[in-house]
Design an enzyme around this catalytic site. Sequence first.
Site, PDB file in Angstrom:
ATOM      1  N   ARG A  31      -8.905   0.075   3.780  1.00 42.72           N
ATOM      2  CA  ARG A  31      -7.868   1.057   3.240  1.00 42.72           C
ATOM      3  C   ARG A  31      -6.670   0.309   2.925  1.00 42.72           C
ATOM      4  O   ARG A  31      -5.611   0.993   2.266  1.00 42.72           O
ATOM      5  CB  ARG A  31      -7.731   2.066   4.268  1.00 42.72           C
ATOM      6  CG  ARG A  31      -8.704   2.981   4.581  1.00 42.72           C
ATOM      7  CD  ARG A  31      -8.481   4.138   5.567  1.00 42.72           C
ATOM      8  NE  ARG A  31      -7.553   5.192   4.923  1.00 42.72           N
ATOM      9  CZ  ARG A  31      -7.157   6.275   5.421  1.00 42.72           C
ATOM     10  NH1 ARG A  31      -7.732   6.703   6.569  1.00 42.72           N
ATOM     11  NH2 ARG A  31      -6.266   6.959   4.741  1.00 42.72           N
ATOM     12  N   LYS A  89       0.979  -1.217   0.039  1.00 43.29           N
ATOM     13  CA  LYS A  89       0.029  -0.124   0.068  1.00 43.29           C
ATOM     14  C   LYS A  89       0.857   1.533   0.192  1.00 43.29           C
ATOM     15  O   LYS A  89       0.555   2.154  -0.887  1.00 43.29           O
ATOM     16  CB  LYS A  89      -0.945  -0.056   1.224  1.00 43.29           C
ATOM     17  CG  LYS A  89      -1.564   1.485   1.459  1.00 43.29           C
ATOM     18  CD  LYS A  89      -2.728   1.428   2.649  1.00 43.29           C
ATOM     19  CE  LYS A  89      -1.874   1.418   3.923  1.00 43.29           C
ATOM     20  NZ  LYS A  89      -1.660   3.086   4.135  1.00 43.29           N
ATOM     21  N   ASN A  90       1.854   1.477   1.031  1.00 46.32           N
ATOM     22  CA  ASN A  90       2.567   2.681   1.182  1.00 46.32           C
ATOM     23  C   ASN A  90       3.625   2.949  -0.130  1.00 46.32           C
ATOM     24  O   ASN A  90       3.841   3.867  -0.508  1.00 46.32           O
ATOM     25  CB  ASN A  90       3.242   2.745   2.448  1.00 46.32           C
ATOM     26  CG  ASN A  90       2.290   2.799   3.688  1.00 46.32           C
ATOM     27  OD1 ASN A  90       1.136   2.948   3.346  1.00 46.32           O
ATOM     28  ND2 ASN A  90       2.916   2.789   4.923  1.00 46.32           N
ATOM     29  N   ARG A 104      -0.672  15.235  12.431  1.00 41.39           N
ATOM     30  CA  ARG A 104       0.320  14.967  11.529  1.00 41.39           C
ATOM     31  C   ARG A 104       0.758  16.001  10.979  1.00 41.39           C
ATOM     32  O   ARG A 104       0.259  16.200   9.654  1.00 41.39           O
ATOM     33  CB  ARG A 104      -0.233  13.609  10.657  1.00 41.39           C
ATOM     34  CG  ARG A 104      -0.276  12.496  11.506  1.00 41.39           C
ATOM     35  CD  ARG A 104      -0.994  11.371  10.779  1.00 41.39           C
ATOM     36  NE  ARG A 104       0.011  10.563   9.876  1.00 41.39           N
ATOM     37  CZ  ARG A 104      -0.476   9.606   9.413  1.00 41.39           C
ATOM     38  NH1 ARG A 104      -1.547   9.167   9.393  1.00 41.39           N
ATOM     39  NH2 ARG A 104       0.335   8.923   8.627  1.00 41.39           N
ATOM     40  N   CYS A 153      -5.836  13.432  12.351  1.00 41.72           N
ATOM     41  CA  CYS A 153      -5.929  12.104  12.068  1.00 41.72           C
ATOM     42  C   CYS A 153      -6.221  11.348  13.437  1.00 41.72           C
ATOM     43  O   CYS A 153      -5.906  11.770  14.559  1.00 41.72           O
ATOM     44  CB  CYS A 153      -4.752  11.635  11.339  1.00 41.72           C
ATOM     45  SG  CYS A 153      -4.607   9.976  11.268  1.00 41.72           S
ATOM     46  N   ASP A 193       3.097   0.594  12.474  1.00 37.43           N
ATOM     47  CA  ASP A 193       1.973  -0.037  11.612  1.00 37.43           C
ATOM     48  C   ASP A 193       1.793  -1.331  12.234  1.00 37.43           C
ATOM     49  O   ASP A 193       0.718  -2.034  11.697  1.00 37.43           O
ATOM     50  CB  ASP A 193       2.163   0.089  10.225  1.00 37.43           C
ATOM     51  CG  ASP A 193       1.938   1.481   9.607  1.00 37.43           C
ATOM     52  OD1 ASP A 193       1.400   2.378  10.437  1.00 37.43           O
ATOM     53  OD2 ASP A 193       2.346   1.726   8.438  1.00 37.43           O
TER      54      ASP A 193
HETATM   55  C1  UD1 Z   1       4.106   6.877   6.660  1.00 42.28           C
HETATM   56  C2  UD1 Z   1       3.212   5.528   6.271  1.00 42.28           C
HETATM   57  C3  UD1 Z   1       2.284   5.151   7.636  1.00 42.28           C
HETATM   58  C4  UD1 Z   1       3.475   4.837   8.630  1.00 42.28           C
HETATM   59  C5  UD1 Z   1       4.286   6.065   8.764  1.00 42.28           C
HETATM   60  C6  UD1 Z   1       5.435   5.902   9.977  1.00 42.28           C
HETATM   61  C7  UD1 Z   1       2.433   6.065   4.029  1.00 42.28           C
HETATM   62  C8  UD1 Z   1       1.286   6.309   2.997  1.00 42.28           C
HETATM   63  N1  UD1 Z   1       2.042   6.248   5.396  1.00 42.28           N
HETATM   64  O1  UD1 Z   1       3.095   7.799   6.962  1.00 42.28           O
HETATM   65  O2  UD1 Z   1       1.768   3.830   7.452  1.00 42.28           O
HETATM   66  O3  UD1 Z   1       2.677   4.680   9.815  1.00 42.28           O
HETATM   67  O4  UD1 Z   1       4.823   6.429   7.522  1.00 42.28           O
HETATM   68  O5  UD1 Z   1       6.303   4.715   9.266  1.00 42.28           O
HETATM   69  O6  UD1 Z   1       3.648   5.761   3.557  1.00 42.28           O
HETATM   70  N2  UD1 Z   1       6.097  14.615  11.190  1.00 42.28           N
HETATM   71  C9  UD1 Z   1       6.091  15.807  11.513  1.00 42.28           C
HETATM   72  N3  UD1 Z   1       6.383  16.745  10.522  1.00 42.28           N
HETATM   73  C10 UD1 Z   1       6.249  16.331   9.129  1.00 42.28           C
HETATM   74  C11 UD1 Z   1       6.016  14.866   8.959  1.00 42.28           C
HETATM   75  C12 UD1 Z   1       6.007  14.096   9.820  1.00 42.28           C
HETATM   76  O7  UD1 Z   1       6.011  16.270  12.723  1.00 42.28           O
HETATM   77  O8  UD1 Z   1       6.369  16.996   8.327  1.00 42.28           O
HETATM   78  C13 UD1 Z   1       5.476  13.598  12.286  1.00 42.28           C
HETATM   79  C14 UD1 Z   1       4.314  12.810  12.255  1.00 42.28           C
HETATM   80  O9  UD1 Z   1       3.615  13.724  12.946  1.00 42.28           O
HETATM   81  C15 UD1 Z   1       4.592  11.596  12.812  1.00 42.28           C
HETATM   82  C16 UD1 Z   1       5.973  11.254  12.531  1.00 42.28           C
HETATM   83  O10 UD1 Z   1       6.469  12.476  11.905  1.00 42.28           O
HETATM   84  O11 UD1 Z   1       4.476  11.617  14.355  1.00 42.28           O
HETATM   85  C17 UD1 Z   1       6.295   9.918  11.457  1.00 42.28           C
HETATM   86  O12 UD1 Z   1       5.444  10.575  10.404  1.00 42.28           O
HETATM   87  P1  UD1 Z   1       5.728  10.090   8.896  1.00 42.28           P
HETATM   88  O13 UD1 Z   1       7.061   9.447   8.866  1.00 42.28           O
HETATM   89  O14 UD1 Z   1       5.963  11.297   7.882  1.00 42.28           O
HETATM   90  O15 UD1 Z   1       4.717   9.302   8.465  1.00 42.28           O
HETATM   91  P2  UD1 Z   1       3.740   9.271   7.149  1.00 42.28           P
HETATM   92  O16 UD1 Z   1       4.558   9.711   5.875  1.00 42.28           O
HETATM   93  O17 UD1 Z   1       2.679  10.230   7.296  1.00 42.28           O
END
Ligand code: UD1
Length: 424
Positions: free
Chosen positions: A396, A22-23, A121, A116, A304
């Site tokens: 999803r 998925k990701n 996030r 979320c 996850d």
């Molecule tokens: C992706 C995955 C999700 C997984 C996550 C962590 C996809 C579509 N989703 O989500 O399934 O759970 O990685 O492995 O690939 N953060 C910030 N600022 C930012 C971006 C992130 O503070 O600009 C924080 C987020 O709030 C969170 C942490 O960093 O606490 C991890 O987020 P991130 O690694 O970005 O996850 P996603 O890419 O959203």
Amino acid sequence: MEKFVIIGGNRLSGTIRVSGGKNSVLTILPACLLSGGVCTLHDVPKLSDVYVMKNVLESLGAKVDFTGNTMVVDATSVSNVELPDRLTRMMRASNLVMGPLLARFQYVKMAYPGGCSIGSRPMDQHLRGMKTLGAEIKEKHGFIEAKATRLVGSEICLDFPSVGATENILLAATLAEGVTVIRNAAREPEVVDLQNFLNQMGAKIKGAGTDVIRIEGVKKLNSVEYTIIPDRIEAGTFMVMGAITGGEILINNVIPEHIEAVISKLREAGVEINETDEGILVRGGKKRQGVDVKTMPFPGFPTDMQAQMMALMAVSEGTSIVTETIFENRFKHVDELRRMGADIKVEGRVAIIKGVKSLSGAYVETSDLRAGAALVTAGLVADGATVLDKVHLIDRGYENFEQKLRGLGAQILRVNGNGGKDKH
Ligand code: UD1
């Protein structure tokens, strides 16, 4: 709303094939926007999140055909650079079109992705990356507007190895002038899959899978044909389900290195796991020991998989401590597991689980995708019937979930609907 009815008690046995990741597909589909040509993707899972991304691409003007598990994306006629508000709110990953649109059209406007159920996030790391590449960002009235006369390669050090920020910056930098270096980059296998896909299109990217990624901008990307990597979280979920039911299952189409942290924790809990040429063979045995788990960026234990692992710990011997370090509010499955008889206390980001002898079927509701998978996991061993509400959240991220489970001998039925197949 559709529900699952699960009758616990059956040992799972047999073979399942894991679907495409998925990701991975959620970052590779936006990457297709960069080509201005036609990309053919194989092993694309039929998931509601994938349909949302398909709708996003179509709303921008791409032509998308999704037949079987093959998706053909023709991005030649993409011209719209404003994302519909409704789609951005439906799925956070729709923000991954920001990098490609900015790189190809020097402009993008989208609604700020909403909060979320697993915690706030923010997108600060994504936006800082785009600014460093030369974009001007305006955040007003709940919208993000990014524009640039041109993107120029630069050095970016992330505060945290965010998966989405790493992917978005990488996508934007692919067509930027000069060299971009991303430090403290996410090392997840999906980032490597994105690099492999882009390089096959003609990009010049090195280092994905390490914490430093180097992107030498190119002028143009070509059409390609590509197969998505297997979904490591689906594989991990079935491993835990095999373990909790004391079953014996062979998991096909899996890359063990992608799920090593889960394999290692399951072995520590007493589950027998063999990596064979045909896949991963899981034997649950008669009983499991509680183990401590702390979620970490890859190659650490994936957030996850935290909820599913907690369901297993709920019926393992002794006390386990689960610490969630990635998301601020990812314990919503705890109350529901308690309804089923689990003994779990939460203090901040730490959950203390005292293993109980058995769980009992109950009416439960899921708050997110992986919490749903955890409640199904618990339902497989609970006495009597578990009714799980809001299964659209499971759709999803798990393709043909109940069909795969039934194939392994589980008693699970979807009620109040048509199996979730015809709604797109
Ligand atoms: C992706 C995955 C999700 C997984 C996550 C962590 C996809 C579509 N989703 O989500 O399934 O759970 O990685 O492995 O690939 N953060 C910030 N600022 C930012 C971006 C992130 O503070 O600009 C924080 C987020 O709030 C969170 C942490 O960093 O606490 C991890 O987020 P991130 O690694 O970005 O996850 P996603 O890419 O959203």
